[in-house]
Design an enzyme around this catalytic site. Sequence first.
Site, PDB file in Angstrom:
ATOM      1  N   ARG A   1       0.826  -1.209   0.000  1.00 39.53           N
ATOM      2  CA  ARG A   1       0.000   0.000   0.000  1.00 39.53           C
ATOM      3  C   ARG A   1       0.860   1.258   0.000  1.00 39.53           C
ATOM      4  O   ARG A   1       0.518   2.258  -0.629  1.00 39.53           O
ATOM      5  CB  ARG A   1      -1.005   0.013   1.164  1.00 39.53           C
TER       6      ARG A   1
ATOM      7  N   HIS B   1       1.989   1.645  -3.487  1.00 39.89           N
ATOM      8  CA  HIS B   1       0.822   2.096  -4.255  1.00 39.89           C
ATOM      9  C   HIS B   1       0.611   3.607  -4.094  1.00 39.89           C
ATOM     10  O   HIS B   1       0.262   4.315  -5.043  1.00 39.89           O
ATOM     11  CB  HIS B   1      -0.403   1.322  -3.753  1.00 39.89           C
TER      12      HIS B   1
END
Lengths: 218, 218
Positions: free
Chosen positions: B38, B41
């Site tokens: 994440r 990301h």
Amino acid sequence: MAHIKPADIERESMNILTAELTARGMVLEGETEAVVKRVIHTTADFDYAENLRFTPQAVARGVEALRGGVVVTDTHMALSGVSKPALARLGGTARCFMADPETAEQAKAAGSTRAAAAVLRAEAEVPAAILAVGNAPTALLRIAERMEAGWRPALVIGVPVGFVNVVESKERIWEVCTRLGVPAIVSLGRKGGSNVAAAICNALLYTAAGLLDPSSRN
Amino acid sequence: MAHIKPADIERESMNILTAELTARGMVLEGETEAVVKRVIHTTADFDYAENLRFTPQAVARGVEALRGGVVVTDTHMALSGVSKPALARLGGTARCFMADPETAEQAKAAGSTRAAAAVLRAEAEVPAAILAVGNAPTALLRIAERMEAGWRPALVIGVPVGFVNVVESKERIWEVCTRLGVPAIVSLGRKGGSNVAAAICNALLYTAAGLLDPSSRN
């Protein structure tokens, strides 16, 4: 670690990153220097010395637009990161349409993303805004589409981050802005983010403040 | 570019970055994988696959602490980035003490930074909080100091970004957390930021949601 004042830490940080830019042979051009340095200060990522692109005089025109102008961000996170005191001193304001119920309704009715619907609201409500997009490639694509239809925002800051549609959306907005003569600051490639969008706005704000009062920033 | 749903874009993004991690020979361990992915990301920066450090079971203990717990951030930008709906589903809340007038008064009285004063308020008001620090090294140093005096927050997320005192503050909190057995997630080196702090919180939230309802996230 001795207690150091925040202003001294910032000055020392800028000195360190300036020395490292020089050591890496990275030369920043005139008005873009303050923006690139503030983005590196925010991310500790020297890639931004190479991936940020500016149309001619984008910084000067952004600074002009901030005086009494409106900054529109595509996330509340970017909105939070924009220095409100610095903006207020120039008579400017900042807005984000993303979380408004009205935007959600318009997106639903149009079958679009909220980010794209928020762009239409910006065009209708604050057409001369500075648009700071740090998250949504669909916002950049909608801005490009509306510019083709005649819209001329004051400045487009196009710095979404990610792996899908992001690179393409930034190449597209760059092409449209350069062709139509709209000032733009874009991070080519995958990198960017709400923090980068806010950092670019703040660099413009501090540059504007420095022009008003050269002693106010180092 | 065809219109793609946000959930599909996220899935595709995760597939791309997973493939690139594999191609780069970067192997992520068990519970840390969702957090590292994440953060990548959020930043498109693969350095985080190498600079994020986790104490044993930091993710599991962070997820536990989120149920009905309180996340305290050191900036409003990080606070904005934490998914409030995901947090609310776990009965959790998020706070930031930085901009409160009370914090400013306490900082002035103590001759400290607001970030350090905000830490004392967190200890007094929400001692079992998850502390998410994405900006202020002085906050991390004050947390370390108060932990030496007996404080045991639920989890320390230590990811400030920058060039002065930042590396040292993260090495210090890492040493203190590992010695005292307090769960910690730290980005060693210069990189981090409010966006990274929020991304780590969100990864824990989504992991928790997945445990409650495995179909809710891919």
